[in-house]
Scaffold this motif. Structure first.
Motif, PDB file in Angstrom:
ATOM      1  N   TRP A   2     -25.907  -6.692 -54.100  1.00 29.00           N
ATOM      2  CA  TRP A   2     -27.197  -6.080 -53.771  1.00 29.00           C
ATOM      3  C   TRP A   2     -28.153  -7.102 -53.166  1.00 29.00           C
ATOM      4  O   TRP A   2     -28.849  -6.827 -52.175  1.00 29.00           O
ATOM      5  N   LEU A   3     -28.199  -8.305 -53.759  1.00 32.76           N
ATOM      6  CA  LEU A   3     -29.114  -9.324 -53.246  1.00 32.76           C
ATOM      7  C   LEU A   3     -28.770  -9.726 -51.812  1.00 32.76           C
ATOM      8  O   LEU A   3     -29.650 -10.070 -51.022  1.00 32.76           O
ATOM      9  N   ALA A   4     -27.484  -9.717 -51.478  1.00 33.56           N
ATOM     10  CA  ALA A   4     -27.055 -10.165 -50.155  1.00 33.56           C
ATOM     11  C   ALA A   4     -27.421  -9.186 -49.054  1.00 33.56           C
ATOM     12  O   ALA A   4     -27.303  -9.517 -47.867  1.00 33.56           O
ATOM     13  N   ILE A   5     -27.871  -7.977 -49.405  1.00 26.41           N
ATOM     14  CA  ILE A   5     -28.251  -7.005 -48.382  1.00 26.41           C
ATOM     15  C   ILE A   5     -29.478  -7.486 -47.615  1.00 26.41           C
ATOM     16  O   ILE A   5     -29.596  -7.274 -46.406  1.00 26.41           O
ATOM     17  N   GLY A   6     -30.401  -8.170 -48.317  1.00 23.20           N
ATOM     18  CA  GLY A   6     -31.636  -8.621 -47.680  1.00 23.20           C
ATOM     19  C   GLY A   6     -31.403  -9.506 -46.463  1.00 23.20           C
ATOM     20  O   GLY A   6     -31.916  -9.216 -45.371  1.00 23.20           O
ATOM     21  N   PRO A   7     -30.657 -10.614 -46.585  1.00 22.91           N
ATOM     22  CA  PRO A   7     -30.401 -11.446 -45.407  1.00 22.91           C
ATOM     23  C   PRO A   7     -29.694 -10.695 -44.287  1.00 22.91           C
ATOM     24  O   PRO A   7     -29.950 -10.956 -43.096  1.00 22.91           O
ATOM     25  N   ALA A   8     -28.803  -9.763 -44.630  1.00 23.33           N
ATOM     26  CA  ALA A   8     -28.109  -9.005 -43.591  1.00 23.33           C
ATOM     27  C   ALA A   8     -29.089  -8.135 -42.809  1.00 23.33           C
ATOM     28  O   ALA A   8     -29.013  -8.044 -41.576  1.00 23.33           O
ATOM     29  N   VAL A   9     -30.028  -7.500 -43.516  1.00 20.65           N
ATOM     30  CA  VAL A   9     -31.028  -6.681 -42.830  1.00 20.65           C
ATOM     31  C   VAL A   9     -31.919  -7.556 -41.939  1.00 20.65           C
ATOM     32  O   VAL A   9     -32.240  -7.201 -40.808  1.00 20.65           O
ATOM     33  N   SER A  10     -32.305  -8.725 -42.449  1.00 17.78           N
ATOM     34  CA  SER A  10     -33.157  -9.607 -41.657  1.00 17.78           C
ATOM     35  C   SER A  10     -32.447 -10.085 -40.394  1.00 17.78           C
ATOM     36  O   SER A  10     -33.079 -10.259 -39.338  1.00 17.78           O
ATOM     37  N   VAL A  42     -23.860  -3.126 -44.272  1.00 18.05           N
ATOM     38  CA  VAL A  42     -23.080  -1.973 -44.740  1.00 18.05           C
ATOM     39  C   VAL A  42     -22.033  -2.413 -45.755  1.00 18.05           C
ATOM     40  O   VAL A  42     -21.871  -1.785 -46.820  1.00 18.05           O
ATOM     41  N   ILE A  43     -21.312  -3.482 -45.458  1.00 15.51           N
ATOM     42  CA  ILE A  43     -20.264  -3.920 -46.385  1.00 15.51           C
ATOM     43  C   ILE A  43     -20.874  -4.388 -47.703  1.00 15.51           C
ATOM     44  O   ILE A  43     -20.281  -4.208 -48.778  1.00 15.51           O
ATOM     45  N   ARG A  44     -22.084  -4.932 -47.644  1.00 15.41           N
ATOM     46  CA  ARG A  44     -22.735  -5.374 -48.874  1.00 15.41           C
ATOM     47  C   ARG A  44     -23.289  -4.208 -49.674  1.00 15.41           C
ATOM     48  O   ARG A  44     -23.433  -4.297 -50.896  1.00 15.41           O
ATOM     49  N   VAL A  45     -23.621  -3.103 -49.013  1.00 16.54           N
ATOM     50  CA  VAL A  45     -24.020  -1.897 -49.729  1.00 16.54           C
ATOM     51  C   VAL A  45     -22.827  -1.277 -50.446  1.00 16.54           C
ATOM     52  O   VAL A  45     -22.940  -0.773 -51.573  1.00 16.54           O
ATOM     53  N   LEU A  46     -21.660  -1.334 -49.800  1.00 15.01           N
ATOM     54  CA  LEU A  46     -20.466  -0.726 -50.379  1.00 15.01           C
ATOM     55  C   LEU A  46     -19.861  -1.565 -51.503  1.00 15.01           C
ATOM     56  O   LEU A  46     -19.262  -1.026 -52.438  1.00 15.01           O
ATOM     57  N   MET A  47     -20.008  -2.888 -51.408  1.00 16.62           N
ATOM     58  CA  MET A  47     -19.326  -3.763 -52.366  1.00 16.62           C
ATOM     59  C   MET A  47     -19.747  -3.543 -53.816  1.00 16.62           C
ATOM     60  O   MET A  47     -18.892  -3.597 -54.715  1.00 16.62           O
ATOM     61  N   PRO A  48     -21.039  -3.282 -54.137  1.00 16.62           N
ATOM     62  CA  PRO A  48     -21.362  -3.048 -55.553  1.00 16.62           C
ATOM     63  C   PRO A  48     -20.628  -1.848 -56.150  1.00 16.62           C
ATOM     64  O   PRO A  48     -20.402  -1.791 -57.361  1.00 16.62           O
ATOM     65  N   SER A  87     -31.896  -7.463 -24.400  1.00  8.70           N
ATOM     66  CA  SER A  87     -31.807  -6.319 -25.312  1.00  8.70           C
ATOM     67  C   SER A  87     -30.374  -6.066 -25.742  1.00  8.70           C
ATOM     68  O   SER A  87     -30.102  -5.785 -26.920  1.00  8.70           O
ATOM     69  N   VAL A  88     -29.446  -6.152 -24.793  1.00  5.84           N
ATOM     70  CA  VAL A  88     -28.033  -5.921 -25.120  1.00  5.84           C
ATOM     71  C   VAL A  88     -27.514  -7.026 -26.034  1.00  5.84           C
ATOM     72  O   VAL A  88     -26.806  -6.765 -27.013  1.00  5.84           O
ATOM     73  N   ILE A  89     -27.879  -8.275 -25.717  1.00  5.67           N
ATOM     74  CA  ILE A  89     -27.441  -9.393 -26.573  1.00  5.67           C
ATOM     75  C   ILE A  89     -28.006  -9.234 -27.979  1.00  5.67           C
ATOM     76  O   ILE A  89     -27.302  -9.419 -28.979  1.00  5.67           O
ATOM     77  N   GLY A  90     -29.289  -8.850 -28.073  1.00  8.61           N
ATOM     78  CA  GLY A  90     -29.888  -8.613 -29.385  1.00  8.61           C
ATOM     79  C   GLY A  90     -29.213  -7.472 -30.124  1.00  8.61           C
ATOM     80  O   GLY A  90     -29.067  -7.510 -31.349  1.00  8.61           O
ATOM     81  N   SER A  91     -28.777  -6.453 -29.388  1.00 10.62           N
ATOM     82  CA  SER A  91     -28.080  -5.328 -30.009  1.00 10.62           C
ATOM     83  C   SER A  91     -26.715  -5.752 -30.550  1.00 10.62           C
ATOM     84  O   SER A  91     -26.281  -5.284 -31.611  1.00 10.62           O
ATOM     85  N   ILE A  92     -26.020  -6.633 -29.814  1.00  9.49           N
ATOM     86  CA  ILE A  92     -24.722  -7.136 -30.288  1.00  9.49           C
ATOM     87  C   ILE A  92     -24.913  -7.912 -31.584  1.00  9.49           C
ATOM     88  O   ILE A  92     -24.164  -7.730 -32.557  1.00  9.49           O
ATOM     89  N   LEU A  93     -25.919  -8.791 -31.617  1.00  9.99           N
ATOM     90  CA  LEU A  93     -26.207  -9.527 -32.847  1.00  9.99           C
ATOM     91  C   LEU A  93     -26.670  -8.580 -33.950  1.00  9.99           C
ATOM     92  O   LEU A  93     -26.345  -8.766 -35.130  1.00  9.99           O
ATOM     93  N   GLY A  94     -27.427  -7.557 -33.569  1.00 11.68           N
ATOM     94  CA  GLY A  94     -27.874  -6.574 -34.549  1.00 11.68           C
ATOM     95  C   GLY A  94     -26.726  -5.774 -35.137  1.00 11.68           C
ATOM     96  O   GLY A  94     -26.722  -5.452 -36.326  1.00 11.68           O
ATOM     97  N   ALA A  95     -25.724  -5.452 -34.291  1.00  9.57           N
ATOM     98  CA  ALA A  95     -24.551  -4.728 -34.785  1.00  9.57           C
ATOM     99  C   ALA A  95     -23.810  -5.564 -35.827  1.00  9.57           C
ATOM    100  O   ALA A  95     -23.309  -5.034 -36.831  1.00  9.57           O
ATOM    101  N   PHE A  96     -23.733  -6.860 -35.579  1.00 10.74           N
ATOM    102  CA  PHE A  96     -23.119  -7.774 -36.551  1.00 10.74           C
ATOM    103  C   PHE A  96     -23.870  -7.707 -37.882  1.00 10.74           C
ATOM    104  O   PHE A  96     -23.259  -7.604 -38.960  1.00 10.74           O
ATOM    105  N   ALA A  97     -25.193  -7.755 -37.819  1.00  5.82           N
ATOM    106  CA  ALA A  97     -25.999  -7.748 -39.047  1.00  5.82           C
ATOM    107  C   ALA A  97     -25.903  -6.413 -39.773  1.00  5.82           C
ATOM    108  O   ALA A  97     -25.861  -6.366 -41.003  1.00  5.82           O
ATOM    109  N   ILE A  98     -25.880  -5.299 -39.020  1.00  7.15           N
ATOM    110  CA  ILE A  98     -25.755  -3.983 -39.655  1.00  7.15           C
ATOM    111  C   ILE A  98     -24.428  -3.883 -40.392  1.00  7.15           C
ATOM    112  O   ILE A  98     -24.350  -3.386 -41.527  1.00  7.15           O
ATOM    113  N   ALA A  99     -23.354  -4.358 -39.756  1.00  7.55           N
ATOM    114  CA  ALA A  99     -22.048  -4.321 -40.404  1.00  7.55           C
ATOM    115  C   ALA A  99     -22.046  -5.155 -41.681  1.00  7.55           C
ATOM    116  O   ALA A  99     -21.479  -4.742 -42.706  1.00  7.55           O
TER     117      ALA A  99
END
Length: 269
Positions: free
Chosen positions: A6-14, A134-140, A119-131
């Protein structure tokens, strides 16, 4: 495992909010006023976030420290490095942190080389962070079924394979898809690392262990981009990806050796 997931979700969102919003502002904020206006707007937005953080944490109450039994000797934080399991954990953590750094460092350069917009480069990096989020939301939800060393070893092997193909991908869509897969792999690591760290060190030395881990990560974040820049100038962006991928792949053996250091999760009822 659940708490650290749960704690690791914060850095991923940022890691999503920063690159995505900065990319949009660079491309669209004050486009008619000058080329630098978008960058100024991006820096202004980023300057607000630390202030907001300070406002939110003002009322946080810290728990009392764990007091160690007096035995006449004063322990030093560096003594923890004498433990083989703790040393292996720091090596694994450093390798995976370097993979995170090289992705953040190289993707903008690779995107610029491909002719992609900010914008596209930021979206690629954003997709990485969203993923990663997501995995950190599922792991608990499945934390009691996971073994830390198995998750970390699998993440290192997957990262090595993804780094091997990343520089060969020609379009923004394929780069984004690979970025998502990489986010799943690297995003699963931090909760497992933190869980093992707390199992490998005595309760009254958790603060020292966390301090050494943060020192290693922050030192890596300072030194590694310098090495990345030098290496990419010598072997190119593709060579940098392949070199880091090969290193983390070889390091998977170190992560597997942690299998005997931390206890396995209890059987699921």
């Amino acid at each position: 495992r659940q708490v650290f997931s749960w704690l690791a979700i914060g850095p991923a969102v940022s890691n999503f909010v920063g690159p995505f919003c900065a990319g949009l502002l660079i491309d669209h904020a004050g486009a008619q006023a000058g080329a630098t206006m978008g960058f100024r707007a991006a820096f202004a937005l980023m300057a607000v976030l630390p202030l907001a953080t300070w406002f939110w944490v003002r009322g946080t109450q810290e728990m009392p420290p764990v007091v160690a039994a007096e035995d006449g000797t004063r322990a030093r934080a560096w003594d923890l490095l004498a433990e083989p399991g703790f040393r292996r954990l720091l090596i694994v953590n450093w390798l995976l942190s370097s993979c995170w750094d090289v992705h953040t460092f190289v993707v903008p350069l690779l995107g610029h080389e491909r002719g992609l917009s900010a914008s596209v480069i930021g979206s690629i990096l954003g997709a990485f962070a969203i993923a990663a989020a997501v995995i950190r939301v599922l792991m608990p939800l499945v934390a009691d079924r996971l073994r830390e060393s198995t998750v970390v070893t699998g993440a290192m092997v997957a990262t090595a394979l993804l780094f091997a193909v990343y520089p060969l991908l020609p379009t923004a869509v394929t780069l984004g898809a690979c970025s998502v897969l990489l986010g799943f792999a690297l995003g699963s690591v931090q909760p497992m690392i933190m869980s093992m760290l707390h199992q490998l060190t005595p309760a009254h030395r958790h603060g020292e262990a966390l301090g050494l881990r943060l020192m290693a990560i922050n030192g890596s974040s300072v030194v590694m981009p310098l090495l990345f820049g030098t290496a990419s100038a010598l072997v190119g962006l593709s060579g940098l990806f392949w070199a880091v991928g090969a290193t983390v792949g070889l390091g998977a053996r170190v992560a597997w050796r942690l299998r005997g250091e931390a206890p396995a999760p209890p059987p699921h009822p």
